[in-house]
Motif scaffolding. Structure first.
Motif, PDB file in Angstrom:
ATOM      1  N   MET A  63      44.127  26.926 -60.271  1.00 10.22           N
ATOM      2  CA  MET A  63      44.215  26.810 -59.487  1.00 10.22           C
ATOM      3  C   MET A  63      42.630  25.802 -58.822  1.00 10.22           C
ATOM      4  O   MET A  63      41.682  26.879 -59.260  1.00 10.22           O
ATOM      5  CB  MET A  63      44.051  27.650 -58.215  1.00 10.22           C
ATOM      6  CG  MET A  63      44.717  27.585 -56.928  1.00 10.22           C
ATOM      7  SD  MET A  63      45.630  29.114 -56.199  1.00 10.22           S
ATOM      8  CE  MET A  63      46.846  29.609 -56.524  1.00 10.22           C
ATOM      9  N   ASN A  64      42.852  24.925 -58.450  1.00 10.16           N
ATOM     10  CA  ASN A  64      41.360  24.332 -57.928  1.00 10.16           C
ATOM     11  C   ASN A  64      40.792  25.526 -57.018  1.00 10.16           C
ATOM     12  O   ASN A  64      41.851  25.957 -55.483  1.00 10.16           O
ATOM     13  CB  ASN A  64      41.514  22.980 -57.176  1.00 10.16           C
ATOM     14  CG  ASN A  64      41.765  22.299 -58.491  1.00 10.16           C
ATOM     15  OD1 ASN A  64      42.049  22.066 -59.155  1.00 10.16           O
ATOM     16  ND2 ASN A  64      42.567  20.459 -58.247  1.00 10.16           N
ATOM     17  N   ILE A  65      40.175  25.404 -56.824  1.00 10.56           N
ATOM     18  CA  ILE A  65      38.983  26.148 -55.543  1.00 10.56           C
ATOM     19  C   ILE A  65      38.262  24.956 -54.808  1.00 10.56           C
ATOM     20  O   ILE A  65      37.549  23.801 -55.263  1.00 10.56           O
ATOM     21  CB  ILE A  65      37.607  26.737 -56.023  1.00 10.56           C
ATOM     22  CG1 ILE A  65      38.736  27.553 -56.971  1.00 10.56           C
ATOM     23  CG2 ILE A  65      37.018  27.555 -55.497  1.00 10.56           C
ATOM     24  CD1 ILE A  65      37.476  29.143 -57.944  1.00 10.56           C
ATOM     25  N   ARG A  66      38.007  24.937 -53.412  1.00  6.52           N
ATOM     26  CA  ARG A  66      37.856  23.736 -52.592  1.00  6.52           C
ATOM     27  C   ARG A  66      36.310  24.138 -52.149  1.00  6.52           C
ATOM     28  O   ARG A  66      36.334  25.281 -51.718  1.00  6.52           O
ATOM     29  CB  ARG A  66      39.039  23.961 -51.203  1.00  6.52           C
ATOM     30  CG  ARG A  66      40.281  23.687 -51.877  1.00  6.52           C
ATOM     31  CD  ARG A  66      41.100  24.008 -50.522  1.00  6.52           C
ATOM     32  NE  ARG A  66      40.972  22.880 -49.513  1.00  6.52           N
ATOM     33  CZ  ARG A  66      41.574  21.899 -48.956  1.00  6.52           C
ATOM     34  NH1 ARG A  66      41.702  20.661 -49.846  1.00  6.52           N
ATOM     35  NH2 ARG A  66      40.718  21.070 -47.675  1.00  6.52           N
ATOM     36  N   VAL A  67      35.494  23.307 -52.312  1.00  6.99           N
ATOM     37  CA  VAL A  67      34.236  23.619 -52.050  1.00  6.99           C
ATOM     38  C   VAL A  67      33.413  23.150 -50.387  1.00  6.99           C
ATOM     39  O   VAL A  67      33.742  21.791 -51.011  1.00  6.99           O
ATOM     40  CB  VAL A  67      33.671  23.517 -53.559  1.00  6.99           C
ATOM     41  CG1 VAL A  67      32.218  23.530 -53.191  1.00  6.99           C
ATOM     42  CG2 VAL A  67      33.903  23.979 -54.450  1.00  6.99           C
ATOM     43  N   LEU A  68      32.690  23.232 -49.814  1.00  6.03           N
ATOM     44  CA  LEU A  68      31.817  22.510 -48.542  1.00  6.03           C
ATOM     45  C   LEU A  68      30.657  22.706 -49.448  1.00  6.03           C
ATOM     46  O   LEU A  68      30.462  23.564 -49.431  1.00  6.03           O
ATOM     47  CB  LEU A  68      32.257  22.972 -47.519  1.00  6.03           C
ATOM     48  CG  LEU A  68      31.953  22.217 -46.260  1.00  6.03           C
ATOM     49  CD1 LEU A  68      32.178  20.648 -46.526  1.00  6.03           C
ATOM     50  CD2 LEU A  68      31.892  22.616 -45.303  1.00  6.03           C
ATOM     51  N   VAL A  69      30.257  21.888 -49.470  1.00  8.45           N
ATOM     52  CA  VAL A  69      28.496  21.901 -49.670  1.00  8.45           C
ATOM     53  C   VAL A  69      27.705  21.018 -47.737  1.00  8.45           C
ATOM     54  O   VAL A  69      27.802  20.128 -47.405  1.00  8.45           O
ATOM     55  CB  VAL A  69      28.365  20.229 -50.152  1.00  8.45           C
ATOM     56  CG1 VAL A  69      26.465  20.695 -51.233  1.00  8.45           C
ATOM     57  CG2 VAL A  69      28.522  20.772 -52.404  1.00  8.45           C
ATOM     58  N   VAL A  70      27.331  22.664 -48.086  1.00  8.29           N
ATOM     59  CA  VAL A  70      26.332  22.069 -46.446  1.00  8.29           C
ATOM     60  C   VAL A  70      24.433  21.561 -46.562  1.00  8.29           C
ATOM     61  O   VAL A  70      23.822  23.016 -47.259  1.00  8.29           O
ATOM     62  CB  VAL A  70      26.286  22.556 -45.321  1.00  8.29           C
ATOM     63  CG1 VAL A  70      25.812  22.174 -43.900  1.00  8.29           C
ATOM     64  CG2 VAL A  70      27.822  23.498 -45.320  1.00  8.29           C
TER      65      VAL A  70
END
Length: 256
Positions: free
Chosen positions: A1-8
């Motif tokens: 299952m994909n892991i949704r990633v946000l980069v800040v």
């Protein structure tokens, strides 16, 4: 299952370094990049990331401030990025998943990814269990009430069913309830007050703000000097009966 990633991160090269490393992991899906805490706050609502990499020091809303503002369910998997090791303690004080020191070491990054995978797998497992619990605890409509017939009880990564009739007594433990069956205790994630409303009132009775007992397990009730009482179960366990709940107990015990 994909892991949704946000980069800040307010530094474009720093964001590029994270996204480049993430591209080596097939299950990591970058759903957005943000250059400020304000931008991230709005983006999180839009894309619902599973994992957030965020710089501690940014103009305006810092990474720490951003985490403090997020609802708990959205702040379970935050990794802080920092060039200063002294921020590590702050990261753990706000329950961040991990922190990475710049420049980022590849092996350390890999360990962070593995930790994120394990944590998110556990959260998903917990969510699945909660859904199953809601589906499987009801006995169906009886007199317009949803009554619990059985409890799904978790054992490691699996669950088994515990019949409500096998429970001797139930103990309130904050957001959880302890189901006592003989010398074993099983935890379910439900406050005692909510649980009481879904138990058969002819089978279970509340005797204290933190205690519910099965009527069939009661051996005797002895009054005490302060208008409370002491209830003894068939196995010899003694439980306090608060005078607040005494009348309902007497009513059940003396009913035909």
């Amino acid at each position: 299952m994909n892991i949704r990633v946000l980069v800040v991160d307010d530094e474009p090269l720093a964001r590029l370094g994270i996204t480049t490393r993430l591209s080596a992991y097939s299950d990591m899906l970058v759903v957005g990049e943000c250059s400020s805490g304000e931008e991230a706050r709005a983006k999180i609502l839009q894309v619902s990331p599973d994992l957030i990499f965020v710089d501690v020091e940014m103009p305006g809303i810092s990474g720490l401030d951003l985490l403090r503002e997020l609802p708990r369910e959205q702040a379970r998997c935050i990794v802080f990025l920092t060039a200063h090791e002294e921020y590590a303690l702050d990261a753990f004080n706000v329950e961040a998943l991990d922190y990475l020191l710049k420049p980022i070491d590849d092996a350390r990054f890999g360990a962070c990814i593995e930790r994120a995978r394990r944590t998110l797998a556990l959260h998903r497992q917990e969510a699945n269990f909660e859904r199953l619990y809601g589906l499987l605890t009801f006995a169906g409509k009886e007199d317009n009430r949803n009554l619990i017939r059985r409890f799904p009880v978790r054992r490691g990564n699996e669950f088994t069913f515990l019949q409500a009739g096998d429970v001797d007594w139930i103990e309130g433990l904050g957001d959880y309830a302890g189901l006592h069956v003989g010398d074993r205790t099983h935890l379910v994630r439900e406050p005692l007050t909510l649980l009481e409303a879904r138990l058969d009132p002819t089978q279970f009775v509340r005797i204290h703000r933190s205690t519910i007992v099965q009527v069939e397990r009661i051996a005797r009730v002895d009054p005490s000097s302060n208008r409370d009482a002491v209830l003894t179960l068939r196995d010899g366990r003694r439980l306090r009966v608060s005078r607040t709940y005494r009348s309902r107990l007497d009513e059940l015990l003396h009913s035909p």
